[in-house]
Scaffold this motif. Structure first.
Motif, PDB file in Angstrom:
ATOM      1  N   ARG A  98       0.589  -1.114   0.043  1.00 24.34           N
ATOM      2  CA  ARG A  98      -0.129  -0.385   0.016  1.00 24.34           C
ATOM      3  C   ARG A  98       0.859   1.371   0.449  1.00 24.34           C
ATOM      4  O   ARG A  98       1.739   1.351   0.559  1.00 24.34           O
ATOM      5  N   LEU A  99       0.618   2.367  -0.269  1.00 28.98           N
ATOM      6  CA  LEU A  99       0.772   3.637  -0.390  1.00 28.98           C
ATOM      7  C   LEU A  99      -0.304   4.140  -0.144  1.00 28.98           C
ATOM      8  O   LEU A  99      -1.174   5.201  -0.470  1.00 28.98           O
ATOM      9  N   ARG A 100       0.652   5.566   0.609  1.00 28.09           N
ATOM     10  CA  ARG A 100      -0.758   6.088   1.628  1.00 28.09           C
ATOM     11  C   ARG A 100       0.087   7.820   1.167  1.00 28.09           C
ATOM     12  O   ARG A 100       1.015   9.043   2.025  1.00 28.09           O
ATOM     13  N   VAL A 101      -0.287   8.700   0.513  1.00 29.89           N
ATOM     14  CA  VAL A 101      -0.032   9.487  -0.277  1.00 29.89           C
ATOM     15  C   VAL A 101      -1.051  11.537   0.722  1.00 29.89           C
ATOM     16  O   VAL A 101      -2.750  10.819   0.351  1.00 29.89           O
ATOM     17  N   GLY A 102      -0.754  12.387   0.920  1.00 28.90           N
ATOM     18  CA  GLY A 102      -1.018  13.298   1.237  1.00 28.90           C
ATOM     19  C   GLY A 102      -0.236  14.171   0.594  1.00 28.90           C
ATOM     20  O   GLY A 102       0.432  14.567   0.110  1.00 28.90           O
ATOM     21  N   TYR A 134      -4.482  20.842   4.577  1.00 28.44           N
ATOM     22  CA  TYR A 134      -3.217  21.766   4.752  1.00 28.44           C
ATOM     23  C   TYR A 134      -2.112  21.296   4.594  1.00 28.44           C
ATOM     24  O   TYR A 134      -1.620  20.433   5.442  1.00 28.44           O
ATOM     25  N   THR A 135      -1.305  21.626   4.419  1.00 27.59           N
ATOM     26  CA  THR A 135       0.648  21.676   4.915  1.00 27.59           C
ATOM     27  C   THR A 135       0.801  20.809   6.919  1.00 27.59           C
ATOM     28  O   THR A 135       0.629  20.295   7.448  1.00 27.59           O
ATOM     29  N   PRO A 136       0.376  21.870   7.573  1.00 23.32           N
ATOM     30  CA  PRO A 136       0.109  21.977   8.964  1.00 23.32           C
ATOM     31  C   PRO A 136      -0.119  20.151   8.759  1.00 23.32           C
ATOM     32  O   PRO A 136       0.048  19.722   9.849  1.00 23.32           O
ATOM     33  N   GLY A 137      -1.529  19.772   8.371  1.00 21.19           N
ATOM     34  CA  GLY A 137      -2.139  18.489   8.951  1.00 21.19           C
ATOM     35  C   GLY A 137      -1.554  17.628   8.558  1.00 21.19           C
ATOM     36  O   GLY A 137      -2.322  16.426   8.985  1.00 21.19           O
ATOM     37  N   LEU A 138      -1.185  17.702   7.195  1.00 16.90           N
ATOM     38  CA  LEU A 138      -0.170  16.641   6.623  1.00 16.90           C
ATOM     39  C   LEU A 138       1.071  16.434   7.768  1.00 16.90           C
ATOM     40  O   LEU A 138       1.214  15.390   7.864  1.00 16.90           O
ATOM     41  N   VAL A 139       1.960  17.624   8.371  1.00 14.93           N
ATOM     42  CA  VAL A 139       2.322  17.338   9.049  1.00 14.93           C
ATOM     43  C   VAL A 139       2.555  16.068   9.974  1.00 14.93           C
ATOM     44  O   VAL A 139       3.153  15.504  10.155  1.00 14.93           O
ATOM     45  N   GLY A 140       1.443  16.289  10.687  1.00 14.80           N
ATOM     46  CA  GLY A 140       0.819  15.879  11.297  1.00 14.80           C
ATOM     47  C   GLY A 140       0.589  14.304  11.469  1.00 14.80           C
ATOM     48  O   GLY A 140       1.132  13.309  12.188  1.00 14.80           O
ATOM     49  N   ARG A 141       0.050  14.345  10.293  1.00 18.95           N
ATOM     50  CA  ARG A 141      -0.230  11.978  10.109  1.00 18.95           C
ATOM     51  C   ARG A 141       1.054  11.992   9.800  1.00 18.95           C
ATOM     52  O   ARG A 141       1.243  11.281   9.770  1.00 18.95           O
ATOM     53  N   ILE A 151       3.339  15.389   0.014  1.00 21.35           N
ATOM     54  CA  ILE A 151       3.539  16.165  -0.610  1.00 21.35           C
ATOM     55  C   ILE A 151       2.819  18.381   0.187  1.00 21.35           C
ATOM     56  O   ILE A 151       2.174  18.510   0.692  1.00 21.35           O
ATOM     57  N   LEU A 152       4.041  18.603   0.179  1.00 20.23           N
ATOM     58  CA  LEU A 152       4.188  20.245   1.459  1.00 20.23           C
ATOM     59  C   LEU A 152       4.365  21.604   0.865  1.00 20.23           C
ATOM     60  O   LEU A 152       5.117  20.898  -0.426  1.00 20.23           O
ATOM     61  N   SER A 153       4.201  22.595   0.798  1.00 20.75           N
ATOM     62  CA  SER A 153       4.100  23.418   0.879  1.00 20.75           C
ATOM     63  C   SER A 153       5.264  24.290   1.674  1.00 20.75           C
ATOM     64  O   SER A 153       4.224  24.242   2.466  1.00 20.75           O
ATOM     65  N   GLY A 154       6.141  25.196   1.768  1.00 17.50           N
ATOM     66  CA  GLY A 154       6.673  26.048   2.818  1.00 17.50           C
ATOM     67  C   GLY A 154       7.742  26.107   3.427  1.00 17.50           C
ATOM     68  O   GLY A 154       8.190  25.065   2.945  1.00 17.50           O
ATOM     69  N   ASP A 155       7.642  26.619   4.497  1.00 14.58           N
ATOM     70  CA  ASP A 155       9.289  26.515   5.253  1.00 14.58           C
ATOM     71  C   ASP A 155       8.670  25.781   6.328  1.00 14.58           C
ATOM     72  O   ASP A 155      10.011  25.480   7.125  1.00 14.58           O
ATOM     73  N   GLY A 156       8.353  25.387   6.448  1.00 15.83           N
ATOM     74  CA  GLY A 156       7.506  24.497   7.487  1.00 15.83           C
ATOM     75  C   GLY A 156       7.500  25.283   9.141  1.00 15.83           C
ATOM     76  O   GLY A 156       6.630  26.144   9.272  1.00 15.83           O
ATOM     77  N   PRO A 157       7.715  24.772  10.202  1.00 14.78           N
ATOM     78  CA  PRO A 157       8.346  23.469  10.282  1.00 14.78           C
ATOM     79  C   PRO A 157       7.606  22.458  10.226  1.00 14.78           C
ATOM     80  O   PRO A 157       7.763  22.262  10.284  1.00 14.78           O
TER      81      PRO A 157
END
Length: 294
Positions: A98-102, A134-141, A151-157
């Motif tokens: 499986r491959l789980r992509v965000g 949104y990117t912050p939610g993807l970081v948490g996942r 796939i994330l956007s911006g400079d973090g954290p």
């Protein structure tokens, strides 16, 4: 009799072959061992089991009562080990898995669909799922192990993640098709000073145009629309203008004109493929990273 015994899989394999063939010599021929090597391994297994497993007869061998009881368990163990080996081989060869992509929304306009299409063409047996937020939610996942890659956007954290930069995503100005600037190749912020903006927040520092604030530009936000398709609807209706990431430019509706900003003023954000740090990547994740990074 010992309290516990370690029945190794290698000895169980020899045991099953001897039981099936009724002969140390025949089992040795099948397995590539000498008769004496088979005899030693069976003796070692009997020591582990704490009981004789074969009666040595003038013509071959025959399982004892403990040997007959052990045989179906040994066969089941070997079958499960073989199934495990096949499953691991299938994972390595991308014949299963499986491959789980965000991804964030505008990445799903073109970049991610193309990558998933190429991945599915190369690895049709792997099940792919997609989570958009949104990117912050993807970081948490990612940090919680709920996604394999995002796939994330911006400079973090982006602490706790491994990043692979894919591209710089420049912003384009989206104008109604009949707008006075729609035929211009490039505009400056001063040209847009009197325009009404459609933005994802009523706070400019939280929008795609935030990097322009350093130049003293303050957009006049008329309506807040977080969905990028909704923003296009407002622009096409002539209600205002907005910014569209270049990553999604090819999927913009035809009744909208896209115009570049001057290079000194254009907002730019980085786009990354991210995976959890310190985690062994699955073969499917590695294959997807190779594809999305092309």
């Amino acid at each position: 009799m010992p309290d516990a015994h370690e029945l190794s899989s290698g000895l169980l394999r020899v045991f099953v072959e001897v039981a099936r063939l009724g002969s140390f010599t025949a089992a040795g021929t099948r397995l590539g061992y000498t008769q004496s090597a088979i005899s030693r391994q069976i003796s070692a297994l009997e020591d582990e089991a704490g009981t004789p497993l074969f009666d040595r007869l003038p013509r071959g061998v025959r399982p004892t009562e403990p040997g007959r009881r052990l045989l179906p368990h040994a066969e089941a163990v070997l079958d499960r080990l073989e199934a495990a080996r096949r499953e691991l081989a299938d994972l390595r060869e991308l014949a299963t898995g499986r491959l789980r992509v965000g991804a964030f929304a505008t990445a799903d306009a073109s970049l991610v669909p193309k990558a998933i299409a190429a991945f599915r063409a190369a690895c049709p047996a792997v099940v792919v799922t997609l989570t958009e937020m949104y990117t912050p939610g993807l970081v948490g996942r990612l940090r919680d192990g709920e996604l394999d890659v995002a796939i994330l956007s911006g400079d973090g954290p982006f602490d706790g993640l491994d990043l692979r930069k894919l591209r710089d995503d420049t912003m384009l100005v989206a104008l109604p098709a009949g707008h006075r600037l729609a035929r211009r190749r490039r505009v400056r912020l001063i040209d847009l000073a009197d325009e009404e903006w459609i933005a994802g927040s009523d706070r400019p520092e939280q929008t795609l145009i935030s990097s322009c604030l350093a130049n003293g530009f303050r957009p006049r936000i008329g309506f807040v629309a977080r969905d990028w398709l909704a923003k296009q609807g407002f622009v096409a209706a002539g209600v205002g203008i907005t910014l569209i990431p270049s990553i999604a430019a090819e999927s913009v509706r035809p009744d909208i004109a896209l115009v570049q900003l001057h290079p000194d003023e254009v907002p730019v954000r980085a786009v990354h493929a991210a995976t959890p740090a310190g985690v062994a990547l699955s073969p499917a994740t590695r294959a997807f990273l190779d594809i999305v990074n092309d």
